[in-house]
Design an enzyme around this catalytic site. Sequence first.
Site, PDB file in Angstrom:
ATOM      1  CG  HIS A 235      -1.686   1.248   1.400  1.00 57.14           C
ATOM      2  ND1 HIS A 235      -2.647   1.638   0.495  1.00 57.14           N
ATOM      3  CD2 HIS A 235      -1.651   2.203   2.347  1.00 57.14           C
ATOM      4  CE1 HIS A 235      -3.178   2.775   0.895  1.00 57.14           C
ATOM      5  NE2 HIS A 235      -2.587   3.147   2.019  1.00 57.14           N
TER       6      HIS A 235
ATOM      7  CG  ASP B 146      -0.742   6.334   2.466  1.00 59.54           C
ATOM      8  OD1 ASP B 146      -1.872   5.900   2.184  1.00 59.54           O
ATOM      9  OD2 ASP B 146      -0.223   6.176   3.571  1.00 59.54           O
TER      10      ASP B 146
ATOM     11  CG  ASP C  45      -4.953   3.323   5.085  1.00 56.97           C
ATOM     12  OD1 ASP C  45      -5.322   3.069   6.243  1.00 56.97           O
ATOM     13  OD2 ASP C  45      -4.125   4.212   4.830  1.00 56.97           O
TER      14      ASP C  45
ATOM     15  CG  HIS D 253      -6.881   6.656   1.581  1.00 54.28           C
ATOM     16  ND1 HIS D 253      -6.542   5.651   0.715  1.00 54.28           N
ATOM     17  CD2 HIS D 253      -5.956   6.631   2.546  1.00 54.28           C
ATOM     18  CE1 HIS D 253      -5.447   5.064   1.147  1.00 54.28           C
ATOM     19  NE2 HIS D 253      -5.069   5.631   2.258  1.00 54.28           N
TER      20      HIS D 253
END
Length: 1097
Positions: A311, A313, A423, A635
């Site tokens: 993951h 960001d 997330d 997000h």
Amino acid sequence: MCGGCHDYPRRTEEVNHPLIPNIAVARLERFFNGQYATQDIDGQQDLARYDSSSHVKMTRWSTPAHVKPTVEEGFKQLADGQGEPLEKGYKFGPSWSNHWVKVELTIPDEVKGLDQQVIFEFDPGSEGLVFSTDGTPLHGLCGGPNTDRDGQPGMQDDRRIEHIIPPSAVKSGQYTFIIEVSCNGMFGNPTNEYRYQLPDPNRLFPLVAADIVVPNMAVRDLRMDFKILTQVVEHGDKVDPALAARALKACDDVMNAWRRYDDAEKQKEVVKKCRGIMSKVLGQVAESELCVNKRSADGEKAQLWAIGHCHIDTAWLWRYSQTQQKVARSWTTQCDLMDRWPNHQFAASSAQQYLWLEQLYPSGFERVKRYVEEGRFHVVGGAWLEHDCMIPSGESLCRQYLYGQQYFKSRFGSVCREAWLPDTFGYASQLPQILRLAGLKYFFTQKLSWNNINIFPYSTFNWSGIDGTQVLAHMTPVDSYNSQCDYPELLKGARDHKNLAVTDQSLLLFGNGDGGGGPTPRMLEKLERLSSLSKTNPTVPSLRMGGPSDFFDDLLARTEGGKVLPTWRGELYFEYHRGTYTTQANSKKGNLELETVLRDLEYFATLASLYDEKYSYPKKELEEIWHDLLLTQFHDCIPGTTIKMVVEDNLEIYSNRIRQAQQLISAAFASLQTAQSASSDKSIVDPLRLSRNHVYRADGGALAWLKTDGRGQGDLSSSPSGLKSPFAEAKADRYTVKNERFSVIISAGRISSIVDLELGRELIVPGPGSSTGGLVLFEDYPLRYDAWDVEIYHLQSPEEVFFDEVKVVNESLRSSLVASVKFGKSTARLTISLDAVDPNDATSGRDIHCDLHINWQETHRIIKFALPVDIHHPHATYATQFGLVTRPTHRNTTHDAAKFEVCAHGFADLSEAGYGVALAGEAKYGYAVEGNTMRVSLLKSSMTPDPDADKGVHDIQLQILPHRGDITQARVLQRVKRLHSRVYAVDKPFPSSIPEFTLKDSEWSDGIVLETVKRGEDDEADGKRSIVLRLYESNGGRARGKLHIGNVDVSTAQWVDILERPMEDEERVVQFNKVQTGIEVQLEFGPFEIKTLKVSL
């Protein structure tokens, strides 16, 4: 005497005893880095190490902070002889700078003939990317110590500093390659190493290793064996005491057998003996242990499906430019691991990140693409990126999947089948329907495991949205998308599964995430051992590698198509990070403005392209603007939880793209306007095509009366005849503003009265936290995540703000009370207004405007507008994307209490039989109705990761909307849309022959909304011309109606999905009737149903 039996002596002098558990366990850690040299295995991991200038030559070319040269530029500078000599001990810096290092190795003669792996260890204390000399990115580096996970040292394994020297280069004796060093850690550059602090702009990173290393692979393998069995000892005693005891005995025997010898052959024998001891428990570990799980038809079932994951960001504690580098580092690392582990599998989402890799590191993208084609690099998610679900509009969510699936189809030949949001900070209630309309029937998430009040009851379930559409959802019971492949994580995945009566299968997502990195070689080595361990120990969860789609397919097959799984209906409320509905108000305002102007641009551009053959629909520009908007809806971005630099980047995107969109609208207007002018007043066009008859503040600031028809065309006039004017007056400390519908009174510094004059009904009564209406301050000290959270206890400290001064203002069309106040370091001015009333229009003059101008300079406080009303109902209704959600106004259970702050799009409504009040806020998303008190959160002054969050001047538009009937009877959604959308003034009226899109003859429910009008995505590709219209039912009921499409020559019409493919479960050809000016399409909708109509010309 039995044959084959051992003799059992009559007497003995032996004094054997079992291990003393606490002492034996305490001894284990000494094997890694104990104080006794003869027991320390870590010091034996290398056979030789070379770092002299005769073996390692390095040249460095550096750039200033925030300058990121292309790969070509870095290579060119080094090739041109630019740069300076580099040695160990040099400190790279400052923060966010980039340094290109040319490494030239001369392999020692005694190493050239070795038949084993030789590596180069390079530890700059920061992140880096290794390139071959032809510019191909090979894999990433992550220097410095392993980061802490959740404040726990030793729980994260993200350090990778080794680069394997090709065997051919070892033999030849010479090897040259390039390393790009980026001056940031895995989690940016936080001050004092505290992850969420303001970045340190002057951080330095020392180069502590630049060595040719001959690793002792047998010792390293033994160390990993020992590490796994140590975990079994520490965590397995309650699961399988026998296994834990055998593991402890094996570890103790190894420590007893271990010796360090200068003689290499003796050392090999010791290592071989120790590994033999380990194998009695672990089994014979081999690479083949990492089997690939496909689906149930393959026979053997595994409890845990392991899939590499990373993951990243898209922006958070670093900017987009750093993310581009993180993607290249992380994904090429996985290609490197796939080269070495034939069964390694990896999944990655986000079309935006793939596009960056394709544009900036094309050879790296080709490596990824090759493994995608082999079925080992799994493209997941289907979205442009891992978006926020709470703040973006419904249309934005549709575009996430339209553009994401479009990209994946164009590059890899197929679309995704599983949505991937591990997330995100909450879930849109219409997400299941949107996903199914985008070709996704599976859904993976993880964040619900973070709930801070109630534990979510399921691991695997059917999630049915507010319209009834379902997706098969899974949350791994490991409660992490960053597994380190440790034994206790496997146990957790097996033991904590909440649906064991139906299925015990779950995903194990392993690899370093958030800051990137992904799986490391050590993780795969751990999985090999755990897989081997599970084959001889039934208490160890079975484990195989597998792709996400295969996991879900298998799950579907084993649960009778999901029929035996539990179903969760309606909202998936995330009980955490509720502050993200409010933090960074300017970002949320910019997002909404860009969403709105894009909607308008597509509508006007569609009209122009159909009316004027010379006009070219700006498809390329629209795509670029949409891509940028979707990027900012990541997000961490739109929720407001990034560092300040990212906030500034996003605000710049909004500003530039809004300006570009407005220019494109002007270009469309130029094609739509006729040569004649109907009147001296400017003509008005409304992209929402709403009938309007109300006061409007024009672009210049002057008030005018706006009147438009159902086609969205009309004009402004200064003051039509027959209007009933409002008035405001002051008597002592009692200030009143009144029109034909309502009166509002400010007394004692608060809104003390709102009266519905037609009914003689007082609306203000004391309620929880507020005795009167107005601004309320609350202390805001979250337990952990400052920008992310507001905690339930913040409601225990309300501080009503009392106005210092009130003035009355009377204009011909609007009268106002202007109330000012100073508090703390801030000032605010609230203007409460009522408008003139058209006595011939029952809807006229029913909006109470509350315009707030505030200079907010507080710290750790949140300011809200509160309104205690004389309405009693156990539930309130909130607008959401493409629908409505009801939530409790009481706190009977902990599940009710958890919803003390909720997300809404545009308004919240509290109604009882026959009457209600809506509280609306433009670009405000944090709402609550507690008892009879309605609240909307306005600004939140967190300190981390941006210490200036929300500080500054803001203009906020709120409205109080009393109404007869319930929310649907009063058409509250339509009222709010009128208030929160703009109209456009044009110099000349549009011709009557332009295309027309209007809804007519509603039955059952008048809740059908035409949200989007655009051109078809494939118009340019196939040379055809089509119009795409997105509609939805907004009230939650059945609805019929007619869609009139005028002045357009339609050949066919069909229902399509979000990707604009024909719907499989709908009639492909839509029947329509020809009318004089076009066609009429018969519409029929279920509750909250979303439909997309494609009309071919």
